[in-house]
Design a protein around this motif. Structure first.
Motif, mmCIF file in Angstrom:
data_model
loop_
_atom_site.group_PDB
_atom_site.id
_atom_site.type_symbol
_atom_site.label_atom_id
_atom_site.label_comp_id
_atom_site.label_asym_id
_atom_site.label_seq_id
_atom_site.Cartn_x
_atom_site.Cartn_y
_atom_site.Cartn_z
ATOM 1 N N GLU A 1 0.808 -1.224 0.000
ATOM 2 C CA GLU A 1 0.000 0.000 0.000
ATOM 3 C C GLU A 1 0.839 1.270 0.000
ATOM 4 O OE1 GLU A 1 -3.131 0.456 -0.294
ATOM 5 O OE2 GLU A 1 -4.050 -1.504 0.056
ATOM 6 N N SER A 2 2.125 1.171 0.337
ATOM 7 C CA SER A 2 2.949 2.372 0.445
ATOM 8 C C SER A 2 4.417 2.073 0.153
ATOM 9 C CB SER A 2 2.825 2.984 1.851
ATOM 10 O OG SER A 2 3.778 4.003 2.052
ATOM 11 N N TYR A 3 4.960 2.707 -0.887
ATOM 12 C CA TYR A 3 6.386 2.573 -1.170
ATOM 13 C C TYR A 3 7.213 3.208 -0.045
ATOM 14 C CZ TYR A 3 10.884 2.872 -3.505
ATOM 15 O OH TYR A 3 12.209 2.746 -3.809
ATOM 16 N N PHE A 4 6.723 4.290 0.525
ATOM 17 C CA PHE A 4 7.436 4.939 1.628
ATOM 18 C C PHE A 4 7.651 3.974 2.790
ATOM 19 C CE2 PHE A 4 6.330 9.722 0.822
ATOM 20 C CZ PHE A 4 7.005 9.664 -0.374
ATOM 21 N N GLN A 5 6.660 3.124 3.065
ATOM 22 C CA GLN A 5 6.796 2.184 4.166
ATOM 23 C C GLN A 5 7.882 1.150 3.881
ATOM 24 O OE1 GLN A 5 2.964 0.444 4.968
ATOM 25 N NE2 GLN A 5 2.148 2.304 5.918
ATOM 26 N N ILE A 6 8.032 0.762 2.614
ATOM 27 C CA ILE A 6 9.047 -0.224 2.244
ATOM 28 C C ILE A 6 10.448 0.317 2.487
ATOM 29 C CG2 ILE A 6 10.041 -1.569 0.337
ATOM 30 C CD1 ILE A 6 7.304 -1.526 -0.982
ATOM 31 N N THR A 7 10.670 1.570 2.117
ATOM 32 C CA THR A 7 12.021 2.140 2.108
ATOM 33 C C THR A 7 12.310 3.088 3.261
ATOM 34 O OG1 THR A 7 11.310 3.981 0.702
ATOM 35 C CG2 THR A 7 12.106 1.991 -0.402
ATOM 36 N N GLY A 8 11.300 3.418 4.053
ATOM 37 C CA GLY A 8 11.509 4.428 5.091
ATOM 38 C C GLY A 8 11.827 5.774 4.482
ATOM 39 N N SER A 9 11.151 6.110 3.412
ATOM 40 C CA SER A 9 11.452 7.318 2.632
ATOM 41 C C SER A 9 11.245 8.588 3.446
ATOM 42 C CB SER A 9 10.567 7.370 1.387
ATOM 43 O OG SER A 9 10.736 6.233 0.580
ATOM 44 N N ARG A 10 12.234 9.470 3.357
ATOM 45 C CA ARG A 10 12.125 10.797 3.953
ATOM 46 C C ARG A 10 13.253 11.663 3.404
ATOM 47 N NH1 ARG A 10 14.502 7.725 8.044
ATOM 48 N NH2 ARG A 10 16.386 8.644 8.975
ATOM 49 N N SER A 11 13.143 12.956 3.648
ATOM 50 C CA SER A 11 14.108 13.907 3.116
ATOM 51 C C SER A 11 15.397 13.897 3.935
ATOM 52 C CB SER A 11 13.488 15.309 3.122
ATOM 53 O OG SER A 11 14.323 16.236 2.464
ATOM 54 N N GLY A 12 16.426 14.564 3.390
ATOM 55 C CA GLY A 12 17.700 14.697 4.084
ATOM 56 C C GLY A 12 18.859 14.192 3.236
ATOM 57 N N VAL A 13 19.871 15.043 3.062
ATOM 58 C CA VAL A 13 21.013 14.661 2.243
ATOM 59 C C VAL A 13 21.742 13.459 2.845
ATOM 60 C CG1 VAL A 13 23.264 15.405 1.350
ATOM 61 C CG2 VAL A 13 21.330 16.989 1.303
ATOM 62 N N LEU A 14 22.043 13.513 4.135
ATOM 63 C CA LEU A 14 22.771 12.419 4.780
ATOM 64 C C LEU A 14 21.954 11.133 4.756
ATOM 65 C CD1 LEU A 14 25.231 11.390 6.309
ATOM 66 C CD2 LEU A 14 24.162 12.191 8.440
ATOM 67 N N LYS A 15 20.658 11.241 5.068
ATOM 68 C CA LYS A 15 19.803 10.059 5.080
ATOM 69 C C LYS A 15 19.829 9.370 3.724
ATOM 70 C CE LYS A 15 15.909 7.585 4.649
ATOM 71 N NZ LYS A 15 15.784 6.689 3.500
ATOM 72 N N ASN A 16 19.700 10.135 2.647
ATOM 73 C CA ASN A 16 19.622 9.543 1.316
ATOM 74 C C ASN A 16 20.993 9.218 0.735
ATOM 75 O OD1 ASN A 16 16.659 9.473 0.317
ATOM 76 N ND2 ASN A 16 16.838 11.426 1.402
ATOM 77 N N TYR A 17 22.025 9.767 1.327
ATOM 78 C CA TYR A 17 23.373 9.323 0.976
ATOM 79 C C TYR A 17 23.593 7.905 1.497
ATOM 80 C CZ TYR A 17 28.433 8.759 1.165
ATOM 81 O OH TYR A 17 29.699 8.267 1.032
ATOM 82 N N ILE A 18 23.141 7.659 2.716
ATOM 83 C CA ILE A 18 23.313 6.336 3.329
ATOM 84 C C ILE A 18 22.373 5.323 2.689
ATOM 85 C CG2 ILE A 18 23.080 5.036 5.483
ATOM 86 C CD1 ILE A 18 23.878 7.645 6.943
ATOM 87 N N HIS A 19 21.136 5.716 2.503
ATOM 88 C CA HIS A 19 20.135 4.801 1.917
ATOM 89 C C HIS A 19 19.176 5.615 1.059
ATOM 90 C CE1 HIS A 19 17.512 1.358 1.459
ATOM 91 N NE2 HIS A 19 16.487 2.095 1.863
ATOM 92 N N ASN A 20 19.302 5.477 -0.244
ATOM 93 C CA ASN A 20 18.496 6.265 -1.174
ATOM 94 C C ASN A 20 17.015 5.921 -1.066
ATOM 95 O OD1 ASN A 20 17.756 7.886 -3.482
ATOM 96 N ND2 ASN A 20 17.660 5.972 -4.643
ATOM 97 N N SER A 21 16.185 6.959 -0.932
ATOM 98 C CA SER A 21 14.737 6.746 -0.945
ATOM 99 C C SER A 21 14.055 7.625 -1.989
ATOM 100 C CB SER A 21 14.141 7.008 0.445
ATOM 101 O OG SER A 21 14.377 8.335 0.884
ATOM 102 N N TYR A 22 14.851 8.145 -2.933
ATOM 103 C CA TYR A 22 14.286 8.894 -4.050
ATOM 104 C C TYR A 22 13.903 7.918 -5.159
ATOM 105 C CZ TYR A 22 16.334 13.018 -1.827
ATOM 106 O OH TYR A 22 16.655 13.999 -0.945
ATOM 107 N N LEU A 23 12.629 7.832 -5.449
ATOM 108 C CA LEU A 23 12.135 6.975 -6.512
ATOM 109 C C LEU A 23 11.797 7.863 -7.706
ATOM 110 C CD1 LEU A 23 11.310 4.103 -7.366
ATOM 111 C CD2 LEU A 23 9.025 4.606 -6.455
ATOM 112 N N GLY A 24 12.509 7.651 -8.819
ATOM 113 C CA GLY A 24 12.410 8.571 -9.948
ATOM 114 C C GLY A 24 11.006 8.816 -10.443
#
Length: 248
Positions: free
Chosen positions: A127-150
């Motif tokens: 039901e939610s891609y965000f729940q799968i990846t723990g998606s949220r903003s932040g340069v450091l967060k997404n450097y460690i684990h990318n949650s940007y889905l094109g």
């Protein structure tokens, strides 16, 4: 003006439904920029059959691969706000409106919407891609684990100046574009599920884990390129500040 950038390759099974879901939400002044990577099926014929002047199709002379194909599409985009789109998903009603509303804040450089994950038969997997990846903003967060889905990402045109060309040593074009947008300003993650994200086994991008050695190599490369583009990031931010001051 909005530019929707799409990289296509043998997408005849899903492309018409996706195109109609996009075209129904954009205005007459907007565009859908399609870069086709030498499809051997009826992808191009289906797109042309829509007979919509907002569609701008270009076909590569030879196969370029997924990341380069998107990069070429981005260089052709004319819009102030650029949406990325895959060929096999479906935009849900209200997607464009919600994203543009988030861009009303001048500090917002990128917007990511949540998505419902579906299979090849359009049945819901999650039901939610965000729940799968723990998606949220932040340069450091997404450097460690990318949650940007094109396919869920949109950004201001200014992001292209430091982001292009896309470094081939980074894992994904969307992760790179999202990080650059976040280095320039805020990236807003909308909890609204505004896309049916299709996973069918033939996707150009895959959801799987990589070995630790590969991860370390890619992270070091990403860090290098983040440092490399800092002067351009600074120049773009200063230009935006001056533009804002002049508009007052």
């Amino acid at each position: 003006m909005i530019s929707v950038c799409m990289a296509t390759y043998n997408g005849e099974k899903y492309i018409e439904k996706q195109m109609r879901s996009i075209l129904s939400q954009i205005s007459g002044e907007d565009e859908v920029v399609i870069q086709d990577d030498c499809s051997s099926d009826n992808t191009i014929e289906i797109i042309k059959s829509l007979r919509d002047p907002r569609i701008r199709v270009e076909i590569n002379e030879k196969n370029q691969g997924h990341i380069k194909n998107f990069e070429i599409a981005l260089t052709r985009a004319k819009g102030d706000i650029i949406f990325l789109s895959d060929q096999d998903d479906e935009w849900m009603p209200g997607k464009v409106e919600a994203v543009l509303r988030a861009f009303q804040d001048a500090g917002t450089m990128g917007v990511v919407t949540d998505a419902v994950v579906v299979d090849a038969e359009d049945k819901i997997i999650n039901e939610s891609y965000f729940q799968i990846t723990g998606s949220r903003s932040g340069v450091l967060k997404n450097y460690i684990h990318n949650s940007y889905l094109g396919c869920c990402l949109a950004f201001r045109r200014e992001v292209l100046q430091p982001a292009l060309p896309i470094p081939r040593s980074v894992r994904t074009h969307d992760g790179w574009l999202g990080i650059v947008a976040n280095m320039l300003g805020d990236v807003v993650f909308l909890d609204e599920k505004l896309l049916r994200y299709k996973r069918h086994g033939n996707n150009a991008s895959q959801m799987h884990r990589f070995g630790m050695g590969d991860v370390i190599k890619r992270r070091l490369s990403l860090a290098f390129h983040m440092v490399r583009v800092q002067p351009t990031i600074y120049a773009v931010r200063q230009a935006r500040i001056r533009k804002g001051e002049n508009a007052k």
